[in-house]
Design an enzyme around this catalytic site. Structure first.
Site, PDB file in Angstrom:
ATOM      1  N   HIS A   7       0.795  -1.198   0.076  1.00 50.76           N
ATOM      2  CA  HIS A   7       0.137   0.142   0.122  1.00 50.76           C
ATOM      3  C   HIS A   7       0.825   1.357  -0.102  1.00 50.76           C
ATOM      4  CE1 HIS A   7       0.504  -0.679   4.528  1.00 50.76           C
ATOM      5  NE2 HIS A   7       0.670   0.707   4.486  1.00 50.76           N
ATOM      6  N   GLU A  43      -8.216   4.660   9.663  1.00 52.96           N
ATOM      7  CA  GLU A  43      -7.653   4.303   8.312  1.00 52.96           C
ATOM      8  C   GLU A  43      -8.664   3.616   7.510  1.00 52.96           C
ATOM      9  OE1 GLU A  43      -4.627   1.482   9.626  1.00 52.96           O
ATOM     10  OE2 GLU A  43      -5.427   0.178   8.397  1.00 52.96           O
ATOM     11  N   GLN A  60      -3.947   3.615   1.432  1.00 53.69           N
ATOM     12  CA  GLN A  60      -4.493   3.709   2.767  1.00 53.69           C
ATOM     13  C   GLN A  60      -4.380   5.229   3.279  1.00 53.69           C
ATOM     14  OE1 GLN A  60      -1.371   2.892   5.640  1.00 53.69           O
ATOM     15  NE2 GLN A  60      -2.484   1.226   6.425  1.00 53.69           N
ATOM     16  N   HIS A  84       4.113   7.235   3.774  1.00 52.86           N
ATOM     17  CA  HIS A  84       4.823   6.110   3.611  1.00 52.86           C
ATOM     18  C   HIS A  84       4.785   5.159   2.501  1.00 52.86           C
ATOM     19  CE1 HIS A  84       1.468   4.246   6.252  1.00 52.86           C
ATOM     20  NE2 HIS A  84       1.769   3.265   5.531  1.00 52.86           N
ATOM     21  N   GLU A 134       7.384   0.683   5.026  1.00 55.88           N
ATOM     22  CA  GLU A 134       6.672  -0.050   5.923  1.00 55.88           C
ATOM     23  C   GLU A 134       6.753  -1.668   5.322  1.00 55.88           C
ATOM     24  OE1 GLU A 134       2.767   0.731   7.023  1.00 55.88           O
ATOM     25  OE2 GLU A 134       2.419  -1.129   7.615  1.00 55.88           O
TER      26      GLU A 134
HETATM   27  C1  MC0 Z   1       9.227  11.727  10.015  1.00 52.28           C
HETATM   28  N1  MC0 Z   1      10.001  12.022   9.048  1.00 52.28           N
HETATM   29  C2  MC0 Z   1       9.677  11.643   7.901  1.00 52.28           C
HETATM   30  C3  MC0 Z   1       8.327  10.915   8.256  1.00 52.28           C
HETATM   31  N2  MC0 Z   1       7.834  10.878   9.707  1.00 52.28           N
HETATM   32  N3  MC0 Z   1      10.072  11.330   6.785  1.00 52.28           N
HETATM   33  C4  MC0 Z   1       9.565  11.009   5.892  1.00 52.28           C
HETATM   34  N4  MC0 Z   1       8.216  10.470   5.922  1.00 52.28           N
HETATM   35  C5  MC0 Z   1       7.741  10.410   7.226  1.00 52.28           C
HETATM   36  N5  MC0 Z   1       6.525   9.657   7.051  1.00 52.28           N
HETATM   37  C6  MC0 Z   1      11.295  12.783   9.373  1.00 52.28           C
HETATM   38  C7  MC0 Z   1      11.005  13.926  10.007  1.00 52.28           C
HETATM   39  O1  MC0 Z   1      10.993  14.958   8.937  1.00 52.28           O
HETATM   40  C8  MC0 Z   1      12.361  14.305  10.920  1.00 52.28           C
HETATM   41  O2  MC0 Z   1      13.311  14.723   9.643  1.00 52.28           O
HETATM   42  C9  MC0 Z   1      12.708  12.946  11.050  1.00 52.28           C
HETATM   43  O3  MC0 Z   1      12.116  12.219  10.309  1.00 52.28           O
HETATM   44  C10 MC0 Z   1      12.189  12.791  12.646  1.00 52.28           C
HETATM   45  O4  MC0 Z   1      10.783  13.175  12.456  1.00 52.28           O
HETATM   46  P1  MC0 Z   1      10.321  13.097  14.184  1.00 52.28           P
HETATM   47  O5  MC0 Z   1       8.688  13.164  13.667  1.00 52.28           O
HETATM   48  O6  MC0 Z   1      10.571  14.714  14.587  1.00 52.28           O
HETATM   49  O7  MC0 Z   1      10.410  12.130  14.858  1.00 52.28           O
HETATM   50  P2  MC0 Z   1      10.381  10.848  15.468  1.00 52.28           P
HETATM   51  O8  MC0 Z   1      11.828  10.228  15.767  1.00 52.28           O
HETATM   52  O9  MC0 Z   1       9.660  11.086  16.764  1.00 52.28           O
HETATM   53  O10 MC0 Z   1       9.486  10.185  14.415  1.00 52.28           O
HETATM   54  C11 MC0 Z   1       9.861   9.552  13.220  1.00 52.28           C
HETATM   55  C12 MC0 Z   1       9.562   8.265  13.178  1.00 52.28           C
HETATM   56  C13 MC0 Z   1       7.913   7.807  13.532  1.00 52.28           C
HETATM   57  C14 MC0 Z   1       9.577   7.643  11.664  1.00 52.28           C
HETATM   58  C15 MC0 Z   1      10.421   7.443  13.995  1.00 52.28           C
HETATM   59  O11 MC0 Z   1       7.207   8.519  12.636  1.00 52.28           O
HETATM   60  C16 MC0 Z   1       7.490   6.403  13.400  1.00 52.28           C
HETATM   61  O12 MC0 Z   1       7.766   5.673  14.413  1.00 52.28           O
HETATM   62  N6  MC0 Z   1       6.930   6.069  12.441  1.00 52.28           N
HETATM   63  C17 MC0 Z   1       6.337   4.689  12.149  1.00 52.28           C
HETATM   64  C18 MC0 Z   1       4.849   4.583  12.637  1.00 52.28           C
HETATM   65  C19 MC0 Z   1       3.973   5.304  11.826  1.00 52.28           C
HETATM   66  O13 MC0 Z   1       4.244   6.301  11.073  1.00 52.28           O
HETATM   67  N7  MC0 Z   1       2.557   4.932  12.183  1.00 52.28           N
HETATM   68  C20 MC0 Z   1       1.653   5.810  11.412  1.00 52.28           C
HETATM   69  C21 MC0 Z   1       1.096   4.741  10.262  1.00 52.28           C
HETATM   70  P3  MC0 Z   1      14.065  16.109   9.884  1.00 52.28           P
HETATM   71  O14 MC0 Z   1      15.013  16.257   8.804  1.00 52.28           O
HETATM   72  O15 MC0 Z   1      13.017  17.243  10.026  1.00 52.28           O
HETATM   73  O16 MC0 Z   1      14.744  15.878  11.306  1.00 52.28           O
HETATM   74  S1  MC0 Z   1       0.157   3.337  10.809  1.00 52.28           S
HETATM   75  C22 MC0 Z   1       0.226   2.227   9.633  1.00 52.28           C
HETATM   76  O17 MC0 Z   1       0.368   2.749   8.435  1.00 52.28           O
HETATM   77  C23 MC0 Z   1      -0.361   0.846  10.009  1.00 52.28           C
HETATM   78  C24 MC0 Z   1      -1.729   1.042  10.722  1.00 52.28           C
HETATM   79  C25 MC0 Z   1      -0.657  -0.051   8.747  1.00 52.28           C
HETATM   80  O18 MC0 Z   1      -0.130   0.467   7.712  1.00 52.28           O
HETATM   81  O19 MC0 Z   1      -1.367  -0.945   8.987  1.00 52.28           O
END
Ligand code: MC0
Length: 147
Positions: A7, A43, A60, A84, A134
């Protein structure tokens, strides 16, 4: 290791409005809706096509349910848009281990619950050219629940 685009996740502020846009503009229908409390999202999955591994590819649509959730933070920083991409695999733990060996940070120690009973993990966007990535083992790939 990966056999389909599972997705593309799209961050939106209002899920119902996003669903309406995709239905009225492209004719895509919602095949599944759920709330994932752990991930902090409401979602909708819009099935686009089947894939030759027996799975399918989806759009998604993601609306945050909490201000401190990853999607809420993304919306605040970047606005609405592609959040993503997700690759499908028959074994998410094995794929994650392989990618980790290649120097990419895997965000979860063990896979967690994703859409439609899937098992998921994420790769850090800073190790993937700025793309939050992902990995998804769909229930149709034989995935047990993480619970
Ligand atoms: C954050 N950053 C991204 C981003 N999110 N870059 C590209 N795409 C994204 N989606 C970048 C920010 O711009 C920043 O860069 C740096 O990563 C740190 O971001 P932050 O938000 O300040 O810091 P963190 O470390 O608290 O979080 C980033 C992190 C988090 C990726 C670790 O978003 C995470 O754990 N994501 C995985 C879970 C998730 O996204 N869940 C939602 C979808 P700069 O350069 O500005 O420092 S759930 C889903 O999709 C499920 C239900 C499913 O598919 O089944």
């Amino acid at each position: 290791m990966f056999t389909r685009i599972d997705h593309i996740g799209i961050a939106c502020r209002n899920l119902d409005e996003a669903i309406r846009f995709y239905r009225e503009t492209y004719g895509f229908e919602v095949t599944h809706e759920e709330v994932n409390e752990e991930q902090g999202v409401r979602e909708a999955m819009l099935r686009i096509n089947g894939t030759d591994d027996g799975g399918a590819s989806y759009l998604q649509l993601l609306e945050p349910i909490r201000d401190d959730s990853p999607v809420a933070k993304f919306l605040e920083r970047h606005g609405e848009g592609v959040h993503h991409i997700a690759f499908g695999t028959a074994d998410v733990a094995e794929a994650a281990a392989t990618v980790r060996e290649r120097g990419v940070r895997v965000l979860y120690e063990t896979p967690r619950n994703g859409s439609m009973g899937s098992l998921i993990t994420f790769l850090h966007p800073k190790d993937c050219g700025g793309v939050l990535t992902e990995l998804v083992q769909a229930r149709t790939d034989g995935a047990p629940s993480a619970e």
